[in-house]
Design an enzyme around this catalytic site. Structure first.
Site, PDB file in Angstrom:
ATOM      1  N   ASN A  23      99.232  57.794  90.246  1.00  0.00           N
ATOM      2  CA  ASN A  23      99.851  58.875  89.820  1.00  0.00           C
ATOM      3  C   ASN A  23      99.267  59.635  88.808  1.00  0.00           C
ATOM      4  O   ASN A  23      99.618  61.025  88.708  1.00  0.00           O
ATOM      5  CB  ASN A  23     101.206  58.360  89.037  1.00  0.00           C
ATOM      6  CG  ASN A  23     102.093  57.518  89.951  1.00  0.00           C
ATOM      7  OD1 ASN A  23     102.110  57.781  91.036  1.00  0.00           O
ATOM      8  ND2 ASN A  23     103.056  56.572  89.348  1.00  0.00           N
ATOM      9  N   GLU A  58     100.851  59.414  96.836  1.00  0.00           N
ATOM     10  CA  GLU A  58     102.281  59.122  96.672  1.00  0.00           C
ATOM     11  C   GLU A  58     102.994  60.694  96.318  1.00  0.00           C
ATOM     12  O   GLU A  58     104.086  60.495  95.780  1.00  0.00           O
ATOM     13  CB  GLU A  58     102.612  58.181  95.626  1.00  0.00           C
ATOM     14  CG  GLU A  58     102.132  56.861  95.881  1.00  0.00           C
ATOM     15  CD  GLU A  58     102.664  55.551  94.989  1.00  0.00           C
ATOM     16  OE1 GLU A  58     103.316  55.927  93.849  1.00  0.00           O
ATOM     17  OE2 GLU A  58     102.307  54.524  95.200  1.00  0.00           O
ATOM     18  N   GLU A  97      96.825  50.721  97.956  1.00  0.00           N
ATOM     19  CA  GLU A  97      97.603  49.946  96.795  1.00  0.00           C
ATOM     20  C   GLU A  97      98.316  48.987  97.519  1.00  0.00           C
ATOM     21  O   GLU A  97      99.318  48.906  97.917  1.00  0.00           O
ATOM     22  CB  GLU A  97      98.492  51.046  96.004  1.00  0.00           C
ATOM     23  CG  GLU A  97      97.709  52.134  95.316  1.00  0.00           C
ATOM     24  CD  GLU A  97      98.510  52.958  94.500  1.00  0.00           C
ATOM     25  OE1 GLU A  97      99.551  52.585  93.679  1.00  0.00           O
ATOM     26  OE2 GLU A  97      98.336  54.009  94.375  1.00  0.00           O
ATOM     27  N   GLN A 107      95.772  46.510  90.526  1.00  0.00           N
ATOM     28  CA  GLN A 107      94.483  47.340  90.304  1.00  0.00           C
ATOM     29  C   GLN A 107      93.498  46.343  89.966  1.00  0.00           C
ATOM     30  O   GLN A 107      93.660  45.265  90.069  1.00  0.00           O
ATOM     31  CB  GLN A 107      94.641  48.464  89.200  1.00  0.00           C
ATOM     32  CG  GLN A 107      95.667  49.509  89.640  1.00  0.00           C
ATOM     33  CD  GLN A 107      95.724  50.988  88.590  1.00  0.00           C
ATOM     34  OE1 GLN A 107      94.938  50.937  87.801  1.00  0.00           O
ATOM     35  NE2 GLN A 107      96.631  51.562  88.968  1.00  0.00           N
TER      36      GLN A 107
HETATM   37  O1  AHR Z   1      99.258  51.389  90.482  1.00  0.00           O
HETATM   38  C1  AHR Z   1      99.950  51.949  89.978  1.00  0.00           C
HETATM   39  C2  AHR Z   1     100.893  52.984  90.387  1.00  0.00           C
HETATM   40  O2  AHR Z   1     101.619  52.746  91.554  1.00  0.00           O
HETATM   41  C3  AHR Z   1     100.025  54.076  90.855  1.00  0.00           C
HETATM   42  O3  AHR Z   1      99.582  54.977  90.037  1.00  0.00           O
HETATM   43  C4  AHR Z   1     100.950  54.731  92.011  1.00  0.00           C
HETATM   44  O4  AHR Z   1     100.324  55.397  92.848  1.00  0.00           O
HETATM   45  C5  AHR Z   1     101.923  53.597  92.238  1.00  0.00           C
HETATM   46  O5  AHR Z   1     103.338  54.066  92.268  1.00  0.00           O
END
Ligand code: AHR
Length: 495
Positions: A72, A173, A291, A345
């Site tokens: 984001n 996204e 992700e 992450q």
């Molecule tokens: O990984 C955390 C968030 O999850 C990322 O910034 C976004 O792309 C997703 O909604």
């Protein structure tokens, strides 16, 4: 005792595993960058301020590619804020996470970090507040050899040689109302196509990832993916997928999240193939599952306008690690389509690695299945023909076990990954009929009496894999007892 049977045959191949399946993600979010990978005052920091203990763990996980800088965050990020002399970089408000961004780390420093971590950058461009031209300039800055404004600026900033970043995400996204300047599928599709044209004109060797649905729960899914691909099919190489699971109270639903992930991948692949047929294209769209993780999103807290706040710092339990193992199996079972996957992450933010500012490092429960599959899940993925008892969960009838297998022809090693979602032991017979003589070399298990046990700085080794005695037989069929609610890695040598 419940029984399950599995056949693994070296002729039933899925595809070669692309090492990029074991990618990850570092976003300018919380403490991922600042006091995560970068902490100049830490006793373990190198000359650039990067924590050497974090680098060592990242290398141990053998992560081949890291997505950056968001997430984001990227949709409001001016990449030019993060280049040039650090003291002249602006401090900004990051709208995505309502944090203060110091811009001490930018693309040049991140490329340096990736070299030290033996990994590559997967860069994302801003298609929220950013324009297609900004995206083109960023590719020029990073990849053009020399002799233009942007490439020469990179040289002046201490990086004469191009960064040669090969994989680029076209925004993040963009279907999400939470996204800074989110768009409709049509508007994003057109913007992504124009950005893609410029980016590939600047460097025709790069690969591009179009932003797919941010989750199958979006009301626009899967039309979003179809419309975006109708606009971008000629220019995109991948469509992205994102999916997080959390325990919402029903453990069996949570444990079998892999079944939902299976369906999601199959639907996106089918949607991409529909567009392929409509366009009479010869190209098959690859999937970048950039992700994925367990994320307790409903428990997220906010710290408005703080600098690198400790947000999204989920602590993972044995149960989370089991679910996580099931998801890794699903990725392996789809390597014919999923060529990139990024664990979201890597450090501090919903991450397997946690740091204490000024202090030590902690390996969460999820660290271990990731490390095992990244280390052993190489070579060719094989279909596992599994006959296991089924389970009825909220989404319907699903298998109570998830399996995946790989064969590394070079080393003649067969590895089987098994998640047992049954609350009782299972007698599991594995038929390796086509491999000839084999030896079981190791059987590694993660299980335990307390599903909710978590590693902490005080008790860092509470949730860890353990080795059990391999079966001595050299027959074709191995009969193992799998403990209840367990994650298993079983390795064989084919002689
Ligand atoms: O990984 C955390 C968030 O999850 C990322 O910034 C976004 O792309 C997703 O909604």
């Amino acid at each position: 005792m419940k029984r399950a049977k599995c056949i693994v045959d070296k002729d039933y191949t899925i595809d070669v595993v692309d090492p990029k399946l074991y990618g990850s993600f570092i976003e300018h979010l919380g403490r991922a960058v600042y006091s995560g990978i970068y902490e100049p005052n830490h006793p373990n920091a190198d000359e650039q301020g990067f924590r050497k203990d974090v680098l060592a763990c990242v290398k141990e996980l053998a992560v081949p590619i890291v997505r950056y800088p968001g997430g984001n965050f990227v949709s409001g990020y001016r990449w030019t804020d993060g280049i040039g002399p650090v003291t002249e970089r602006p401090v900004r408000l990051d709208y995505a996470w309502m944090s203060i961004e110091s811009n001490k780390i930018g693309i040049d420093e991140f490329v340096d970090w990736c070299k030290k971590a033996d990994t590559q950058v997967m860069a994302a461009v801003n298609l929220g507040t950013g324009t297609p031209q900004d995206a083109g300039y960023m590719v020029e800055y990073c990849n053009h050899p020399t002799g233009t404004f942007w490439s020469d600026l990179r040289g002046q900033n201490g990086h004469k040689d191009p960064h040669n970043i090969k994989t680029w995400c076209l925004g993040n996204e963009m279907d999400g109302p939470w996204q800074t300047c989110g768009l409709s599928a049509d508007d994003y599709g057109k913007k992504a196509r124009e950005a893609a044209k410029i980016m590939k004109w600047v460097d025709s060797s790069i690969e591009l990832v179009a932003s797919g649905s941010s989750s199958p729960l979006m009301s626009t899914y899967p039309d979003w993916d179809r419309i975006v691909l109708e606009h971008t099919y000629e220019y995109a190489d991948y469509i992205s997928m994102h999916r997080y699971y959390e325990n919402e109270g029903n453990i069996e639903d949570f444990l079998t999240s892999f079944a939902d992930m299976d369906d999601f991948i199959e639907t996106v692949a089918a949607t991409a193939d529909f567009v392929k047929a409509k366009k009479r294209s010869k190209k098959t769209m690859k999937i970048s599952f950039d992700e994925w993780n367990v994320w307790y999103i409903k428990k997220q807290t906010e710290h408005p306008w703080a600098e690198s706040p400790a947000i999204l710092e989920d602590q993972y339990s044995l149960l989370d690690a089991l679910v996580f193992g099931g998801m890794l199996c699903t990725l392996l079972n789809h390597v014919n389509r999923v060529k990139i996957a990024c664990l979201a992450q890597l450090v501090n933010v919903i991450a397997p690695i946690v740091t204490k500012a000024g202090g030590g490092i902690l390996k969460q429960a999820t660290y271990y299945p990731f490390q095992q599959v990244s280390m052993y899940g190489r070579g060719t993925a094989l279909k596992t023909l599994l006959r296991a008892p089924s389970m009825v969960v909220t989404r319907g009838e699903v298998p109570s076990m998830q399996t995946a297998a790989t064969y590394d022809e070079k080393d003649k090693k067969v590895t089987l990954f098994i998640l047992n979602c049954n609350d009782e032991p299972v007698e599991f017979s594995l038929d390796l009929r086509s491999f000839g003589k084999t030896v079981m070399e190791e059987h590694i298990v993660m299980d335990g009496a307390d599903l909710f046990a978590k590693n902490t700085f005080e008790q860092p080794d509470l949730v860890k894999p353990r080795n059990i005695l391999p079966i001595a037989s050299q027959a074709d069929v191995y009969v193992m007892n799998l403990s209840k609610l367990s994650w298993n890695v079983v390795r064989f040598s084919a002689i």
